[in-house]
Every structure is written in C-alpha cells, then in structure tokens.
Motif scaffolding. Structure first.
Motif, short mmCIF file in Angstrom:
data_model
loop_
_atom_site.label_atom_id
_atom_site.label_comp_id
_atom_site.label_asym_id
_atom_site.label_seq_id
_atom_site.Cartn_x
_atom_site.Cartn_y
_atom_site.Cartn_z
N ALA A 98 -3.53 3.93 -0.61
CA ALA A 98 -2.18 3.91 -0.05
C ALA A 98 -1.71 5.31 0.31
CB ALA A 98 -1.21 3.26 -1.03
N VAL A 99 -1.98 6.29 -0.53
CA VAL A 99 -1.57 7.67 -0.26
C VAL A 99 -2.33 8.23 0.95
CG1 VAL A 99 -1.64 10.03 -1.18
CG2 VAL A 99 -0.80 8.17 -2.59
N VAL A 100 -3.62 7.94 1.05
CA VAL A 100 -4.41 8.41 2.19
C VAL A 100 -3.90 7.77 3.48
CG1 VAL A 100 -6.71 8.32 3.25
CG2 VAL A 100 -6.45 9.01 0.87
N LEU A 101 -3.62 6.48 3.46
CA LEU A 101 -3.09 5.82 4.66
C LEU A 101 -1.72 6.36 5.06
CD1 LEU A 101 -4.18 2.11 4.12
CD2 LEU A 101 -5.12 3.78 5.71
N LEU B 97 -2.33 9.66 6.74
CA LEU B 97 -2.82 9.48 8.11
C LEU B 97 -1.71 9.05 9.06
CD1 LEU B 97 -6.26 7.73 7.48
CD2 LEU B 97 -5.86 10.04 8.32
N LEU B 98 -0.81 8.21 8.58
CA LEU B 98 0.32 7.78 9.40
C LEU B 98 1.22 8.96 9.75
CD1 LEU B 98 1.83 5.38 10.68
CD2 LEU B 98 3.09 5.21 8.54
N VAL B 99 1.50 9.81 8.78
CA VAL B 99 2.34 10.99 9.03
C VAL B 99 1.66 11.94 10.01
CG1 VAL B 99 3.29 13.06 7.94
CG2 VAL B 99 3.62 10.84 6.88
N CYS B 100 0.36 12.15 9.84
CA CYS B 100 -0.38 13.03 10.76
C CYS B 100 -0.40 12.46 12.17
CB CYS B 100 -1.80 13.24 10.26
SG CYS B 100 -1.89 14.29 8.79
N SER B 101 -0.58 11.16 12.30
CA SER B 101 -0.59 10.53 13.62
C SER B 101 0.77 10.65 14.30
CB SER B 101 -0.97 9.06 13.52
OG SER B 101 -2.27 8.93 13.00
N ALA B 102 1.83 10.45 13.54
CA ALA B 102 3.18 10.59 14.10
C ALA B 102 3.45 12.03 14.52
CB ALA B 102 4.23 10.14 13.09
N GLY B 103 2.99 12.98 13.72
CA GLY B 103 3.15 14.39 14.08
C GLY B 103 2.38 14.75 15.33
N ALA B 104 1.17 14.21 15.47
CA ALA B 104 0.37 14.49 16.67
C ALA B 104 1.02 13.89 17.91
CB ALA B 104 -1.04 13.94 16.49
N ALA B 105 1.56 12.68 17.80
CA ALA B 105 2.22 12.05 18.94
C ALA B 105 3.47 12.83 19.34
CB ALA B 105 2.59 10.60 18.60
N LEU B 106 4.23 13.27 18.36
CA LEU B 106 5.42 14.06 18.65
C LEU B 106 5.03 15.40 19.27
CD1 LEU B 106 8.48 14.21 18.44
CD2 LEU B 106 8.20 15.21 16.18
N GLY B 107 3.97 15.99 18.79
CA GLY B 107 3.47 17.24 19.37
C GLY B 107 3.08 17.09 20.83
N GLN B 108 2.45 15.97 21.17
CA GLN B 108 2.09 15.73 22.57
C GLN B 108 3.32 15.61 23.45
OE1 GLN B 108 -0.41 12.26 22.17
NE2 GLN B 108 -2.27 13.50 22.28
N ALA B 109 4.36 14.98 22.94
CA ALA B 109 5.59 14.85 23.71
C ALA B 109 6.26 16.21 23.92
CB ALA B 109 6.56 13.89 23.01
N ASP C 74 -4.51 -3.06 -15.52
CA ASP C 74 -4.36 -2.42 -14.23
C ASP C 74 -5.61 -1.67 -13.81
OD1 ASP C 74 -4.21 -0.50 -16.12
OD2 ASP C 74 -2.34 0.39 -15.41
N CYS C 75 -6.77 -2.17 -14.18
CA CYS C 75 -8.01 -1.55 -13.75
C CYS C 75 -8.12 -1.62 -12.24
CB CYS C 75 -9.22 -2.24 -14.38
SG CYS C 75 -9.34 -1.94 -16.12
N GLY C 76 -8.45 -0.51 -11.58
CA GLY C 76 -8.56 -0.46 -10.14
C GLY C 76 -7.26 -0.10 -9.45
N ALA C 77 -6.17 0.02 -10.20
CA ALA C 77 -4.89 0.36 -9.60
C ALA C 77 -4.92 1.78 -9.04
CB ALA C 77 -3.76 0.21 -10.61
N GLY C 78 -5.68 2.66 -9.64
CA GLY C 78 -5.80 4.03 -9.14
C GLY C 78 -6.43 4.07 -7.76
N THR C 79 -7.43 3.22 -7.54
CA THR C 79 -8.08 3.15 -6.24
C THR C 79 -7.10 2.68 -5.18
OG1 THR C 79 -10.16 2.65 -7.32
CG2 THR C 79 -10.00 2.13 -4.98
#
Length: 162
Positions: A60-63, A66-78, A50-55
């Motif tokens: 995946a965690v960073v993406l 980012l998805l959660v932050c984008s959803a929060g920003a969109a909801l905040g605009q509404a 499993d070399c490279g599985a950490g990367t």
C-alpha cells in the motif's frame, strides 16, 4: 479409574496436564499453544492473527508513493508546456513587432507563425495594431493532463515608449 500421583494435582505421571499438554505448553503432536512447531515455523493451514499484514502495508505504501510520483510527473509536464507556450508567444510577438517597425521584411503575422512553429507552438491569434502586435499561442500538454486542453499564452510587443 486411574490413580493420580500424590501431591501433583492436575498432572499425570508423565508430566502432562489433564488436557494432554506437556509442561512446556506443547500438545501431543509437538505443536506449541500458539500453533507453531519446533523451530518456530507455523503450519500453512494454521496462520492466525495479523500475519502478512506487513506485506500488505508495504504494498500500500509503495502504491501510494507511485501515485504521488505519477501525479507530480503529470503536473510537471503541464508546467513545462505552459513555459514553452509563454516563451513561444514572447518570441512570436517580438518577430511580428520587428516586421511592423521595419527591422524585418514580410508579413507580421507570417513571421509570428514561423517563430511559434519553431518553438513547438501553434498560433491561435495575431492582431497588429499600429506598431504593436498581440499574439496568442497554444502548446499541447503531453501525458495524462493532455485531455484537459493545450497550454495557452499571449504576448504583446512593439517599440519602446519614448
């Protein structure tokens, strides 16, 4: 046939086993059994497990973050658009009610249009009934959720009951 040294089964005279590996587990070419060379580096073509599985996990965690932050920003605009619509409706209703009770001159719905426009909203409806007025306004939502339609709000204003 070659003779084996006495007392050492499965070993040759140079200390290597019958399969050609040395006592420390290295092969003839210097690699250890796990494929690593001296110093702990693996050969490029010899990655296993499993070399490279950490990367991949970090990406995946960073993406996901980012998805959660984008959803929060969109909801905040509404939510901001909804609050702007509510404030604009309240102020437009008060301006129209001022005209109806004689505190200001002009048309009640005209005053509501001017005040709603200054608040970044557009007037959808204005219904004066006696000395009361009901206004409805809309504010466009910015961003991703803008396709769902504008934020709407309604307000009613008139003289206080006696």
């Amino acid at each position: 046939m070659t003779a084996r040294p006495v007392g050492v089964l499965g070993r040759r005279e140079d200390g290597r086993r019958e399969d050609g590996r040395r006592e420390d587990g290295r092969r003839e070419d210097g690699r250890r059994e796990d494929g690593r060379r001296e110093g702990g580096r693996r050969e490029l073509g010899r990655l296993r497990g499993d070399c490279g599985a950490g990367t991949v996990l970090v990406v995946a965690v960073v993406l996901a973050g980012l998805l959660v932050c984008s959803a929060g920003a969109a909801l905040g605009q509404a939510v901001v658009a909804r609050h702007r619509a509510s404030a604009a409706a309240d102020l437009a209703a008060l301006a129209a009610a001022d005209v109806l009770v004689g505190r200001s001159a002009g048309d009640a719905c005209g005053a509501a249009v001017r005040v709603a426009g200054r608040g970044g909203a557009r007037l959808l409806g204005c219904r004066p009934v006696g000395q009361e007025v009901v206004v409805e306004v809309a504010v466009d939502v910015a961003g991703v959720l803008g396709g769902l339609g504008p934020a709407r709000a309604a307000a009613r204003a008139g003289p206080a009951p006696t």
